[in-house]
Design an enzyme around this catalytic site. Structure first.
Site, short mmCIF file in Angstrom:
data_model
loop_
_atom_site.label_atom_id
_atom_site.label_comp_id
_atom_site.label_asym_id
_atom_site.label_seq_id
_atom_site.Cartn_x
_atom_site.Cartn_y
_atom_site.Cartn_z
CD GLU A 50 -2.99 -1.20 2.18
OE1 GLU A 50 -2.97 -0.32 3.07
OE2 GLU A 50 -3.85 -2.11 2.17
CD GLU B 133 -3.26 -6.03 3.10
OE1 GLU B 133 -4.16 -5.33 3.62
OE2 GLU B 133 -2.05 -5.84 3.30
#
Length: 804
Positions: free
Chosen positions: A313, A551
């Protein structure tokens, strides 16, 4: 075909030991050039189902969710798919291992951050002696594709260039075990909010000190929120604050320096480990690449490691920030006391500053409900003996200054991070900063011979669509697109009920009434639409490139943690079902967040108040009481909502998967696939036709297997009959379910190009429904019909009276 009884008599049983490898007497031609090998292997063999007419389903030494090189020959990329040595398409499902890896074994809330140089991550995600238990459990659940988390801090916590060789030996020993359990992993360098020392996980403490931050003043100056990494984040007033750290001074400054220090912080020069003085960007990036190379050297040659991911991320920091006085509402969360960039500068420099206080609201996630005065003690976050001499880095660069006459801060360069300081052109983080470094990283990974041909996994800002600027000439070769997706509303509120919202759609201008969904059927449709758009944006921009959702997950402590008291996890199960149904409809592989053996009801995953692990070892049986075969139900102890997670799925398909449907309440599923057809007209990504529902079937390499392997879990079939229906004669189709291997083997002998196959499977007796699959018409259909009738009557009555 008629039903077939469940078979529990395997031709062999695999319990982690090395498996014998059978060979075929016939040779196969080399695969087409579009297939990129992950690891150099001998030429592919023919599966005995392809070469032997008398072959009986399931008689080859394999099971569906076995990804070891002995079973697959080493996975390869072909178009949007991973394929095995026989050209079968592999559907990969697994977990993130693990949330525990964010925190060192010897973390101490009382001494943090003073122990930064002496931490150890040896034993994260779990000690080596526990590996057999955890890997056996994940194998039983069919979750054998692993996103393995490593942090920069774990490798290089002591000082720049000082690597923790004990940790590298540990992860090598752990990952070496994966093939024995049929597992594969890609190694992901994990970060959140830059570092534990700025409120997240990832980078070592010395990276912040190198830029000039005083670790002991970060919290007092509002430069970071550290309560969550010190065991907090569970009570209402602390819940969900940690992501706001991305725009606080410490994390935002570090990300800006890492990606664009040469452009935006050219005055910050640091001496590297080689004695050369370089810009902060070069210093941080070189250190990161050197560290990553050590990781690749440690594990890159292992059969169980399929590839690497650069950074979890990634966040641009201040780059392209629209204003020093406001936030980017599409990417930034503001909750509790959140200073703007300009206010952060003042606070870090020791000036008490009023900032906005944000609270949860609806329909917008938060609203400004007041002001708070921070840093009343006038603490300074910049070290006097640091490279900035105790001054704010951004003050040194003329972004702002303190007017001594007016005794107030003033902005000098409002567009400093939005436009290039020298050229005045608007900057684009992806094209100017992220993509160039991504390619540098990929080249460094592939400079290690053992990893030269392994895929690289690439993600963008979570929940975003694939950037249109990710053009072919700037992509690393042999790439897998690995975006993240979460239900942002449920995540932010830590709640899930009958009402769900398409936050993705609203943020992109969707009419609000179209973004609201009711019931479980509505949640499935809502999530499916969002997931499909994430996946198809990848196909549209990148063409035929594999997509893995890196995820996605469900908080176990939702709805005010009531499930921990009632032991009723129905809402968690419903949310997980809606999410995995969306993944299945998108025909995409995934790694769920997360399997964490150290999870507990009271402390969750023990990081920033998160509680995503559906397994808790504290709830499980002790290892001495466990069995370890795939049919060992004792391994399920300690888990929650397993029936919604452990589901059938097509693992190795002898053809092109077209559609998968599974109903968790009945255990029924259907699977459609077709033979490749070289004469078929391929969909065009440029024309936005390469959809989930319309995969190309003309560019697939030749199939050398007729056997499809479907993972059919013992959790579902235990004590039940497996009823299989396939439309066709026994000469064309045959099948066998082996419960000990949790695999339904289906052989389809009709190899006509483009031929479609379908298998429908049920269990008898049907499982008891877990919950009701409802929508607004089920719950309010009568009321809606009555309301519509009343309106019609009222209108007709009005017209009648008007006409009279």
């Amino acid at each position: 075909m008629s039903s077939s009884p469940t078979s529990s008599e395997a031709s062999f049983i695999i319990v982690g030991e090395d498996k014998p490898r059978e060979t075929s007497s016939r040779q196969q031609k080399t695969q087409p050039s579009q297939v990129e090998p992950v690891v150099t292997r001998p030429e592919p063999e023919e599966h005995p189902s392809y070469s032997t007419k008398s072959y009986k389903p399931g008689s080859w030494n394999s099971y569906a969710h076995d990804w070891s090189s002995q079973a697959t020959g080493g996975l390869r990329i072909s178009g949007r798919h991973f394929i095995d040595r026989y050209g079968r398409i592999c559907g990969l499902r697994g977990v993130n291992l693990s949330g525990s890896s964010k925190t060192p074994v010897n973390h101490d809330n009382e001494t943090f951050p003073s122990e930064s140089k002496t931490v150890t991550f040896v034993g994260r995600p779990f000690p080596l002696e526990e590996a057999h238990e955890h890997f056996s459990r994940l194998r039983r659940w069919g979750l054998t594709f692993i996103r393995f988390l490593v942090t920069w801090e774990a490798v290089e916590h002591e000082a720049p260039g000082v690597y923790d060789n004990d940790y590298l030996v540990y992860i090598r020993s752990l990952l070496s075990l994966l093939p024995k359990y049929g597992m594969l992993a890609f190694v992901s360098l994990h970060q959140d909010v830059w570092s534990r020392y700025s409120g997240g996980s990832g980078a070592p403490a010395w990276t912040l000190e190198a830029v000039g931050f005083d670790l002991h003043e970060l919290e007092a100056t509002g430069s970071a929120w550290l309560i969550g990494v010190k065991g907090g984040g569970h009570v209402e007033e602390e819940r969900g604050i940690w992501p706001c750290g991305y725009q606080k001074l410490a994390a935002a400054t570090m990300a800006t320096c890492f990606w664009g220090g040469e452009t935006f912080a050219p005055k910050l020069m640091i001496k590297g480990t080689d004695g050369m003085v370089v810009n902060v960007q070069q210093f941080l990036q070189n250190a990161f690449l050197n560290m990553f190379e050590r990781v690749v050297e440690a594990v890159g040659d292992l059969d169980g490691v399929i590839g690497f991911e650069m950074m979890n991320e990634p966040h641009p920091g201040y780059l392209k920030m629209p204003s020093l006085h406001s936030f980017d509402y599409n990417t930034d969360l503001h909750l509790h006391s959140v200073p703007t960039a300009f206010e952060s500068f003042q606070l870090g420099a020791g000036h008490p500053t009023e900032v906005a206080v944000w609270t949860r609201s609806f329909p917008m996630p938060t609203r400004n409900t007041g002001r708070a005065l921070l840093n009343q003690e006038k603490r300074v976050v910049w070290k006097e003996d640091g490279p900035t001499g105790g001054k704010c880095l951004w003050e040194i660069h003329g972004v702002w200054s303190w007017d001594r006459n007016k005794n107030e801060a003033v902005v000098l360069r409002e567009n400093y991070f939005k436009k290039h300081p020298m050229t005045g052109k608007e900057v684009d983080w992806y094209t100017e900063f992220y993509f160039p470094f991504l390619n540098r990283w990929a080249e460094r990974v592939r400079s290690v011979p053992a990893a030269a041909k392994k895929p690289v996994f690439v993600e963008v800002i979570p929940n975003e669509f694939c950037p249109m600027s990710f053009t072919p000439e700037i992509r690393p070769p042999n790439m897998v697109y690995a975006p993240h997706w979460y239900d942002l509303k449920a995540l932010f509120e830590k709640s899930f009920g009958e009402f769900s919202v398409n936050v993705q759609g609203i943020s992109r201008g969707m009419f609000p009434l179209k973004a609201f969904y009711w019931g479980q059927r509505g949640a499935r449709d809502n999530y499916s639409l969002q997931m499909r758009k994430i996946v198809e944006s990848g196909y549209f921009v990148l063409g035929e490139t594999p997509v893995i959702i890196g995820e996605c997950g469900v908080p176990m402590d939702m709805n005010k943690r009531e499930a921990f008291t009632t032991e009723d996890f129905t809402w968690q199960a419903k949310m997980m079902d809606a999410m995995i149904t969306a993944l299945e409809r998108a025909m995409v592989g995934f790694t769920l967040w997360n399997y964490n053996p150290y999870n507990s009801d009271s402390h969750g995953d023990d990081w920033n108040g998160e509680n995503f692990s559906w397994f808790s070892r504290r709830r499980a049986l002790p290892p001495l009481l466990l069995d370890y075969e795939q049919t060992a139900v004792t391994l399920d102890n300690g888990a929650r909502i397993l029936p919604t997670i452990v589901r059938p799925y097509p693992a190795k398909t002898a053809g092109i998967p077209l559609k998968w449907e599974y109903e968790v309440n009945t255990g029924r599923f259907s699977f459609e696939w077709c033979n490749p057809d070289p004469s078929s007209t391929a969909p065009s990504s440029i024309l936005n036709e390469a959809l989930v529902s319309n995969p190309p079937i003309n560019a697939h390499p030749p199939l050398k297997s007729l056997e499809t392997e479907i993972f059919l879990p013992h959790l579902l079939t235990q004590g039940r009959e497996v009823v299989v229906h396939i439309s066709g004669s026994e000469d064309v189709y045959s099948y066998r379910y082996d419960e000990s291997r949790q695999t339904l083997f289906v052989v389809a002998r009709d190899t006509t190009p483009g031929k479609k196959h379908r298998v429908d499977v049920a269990i008898s007796p049907t499982r008891r429904p877990l919950f009701r699959v409802n929508d607004i018409w089920d719950d309010f259909g009568n009321e809606i019909a009555m309301a519509v009738l009343v309106v019609i009557v009222a209108v007709l009555t009005g017209l009648y009276l008007l006409l009279r």
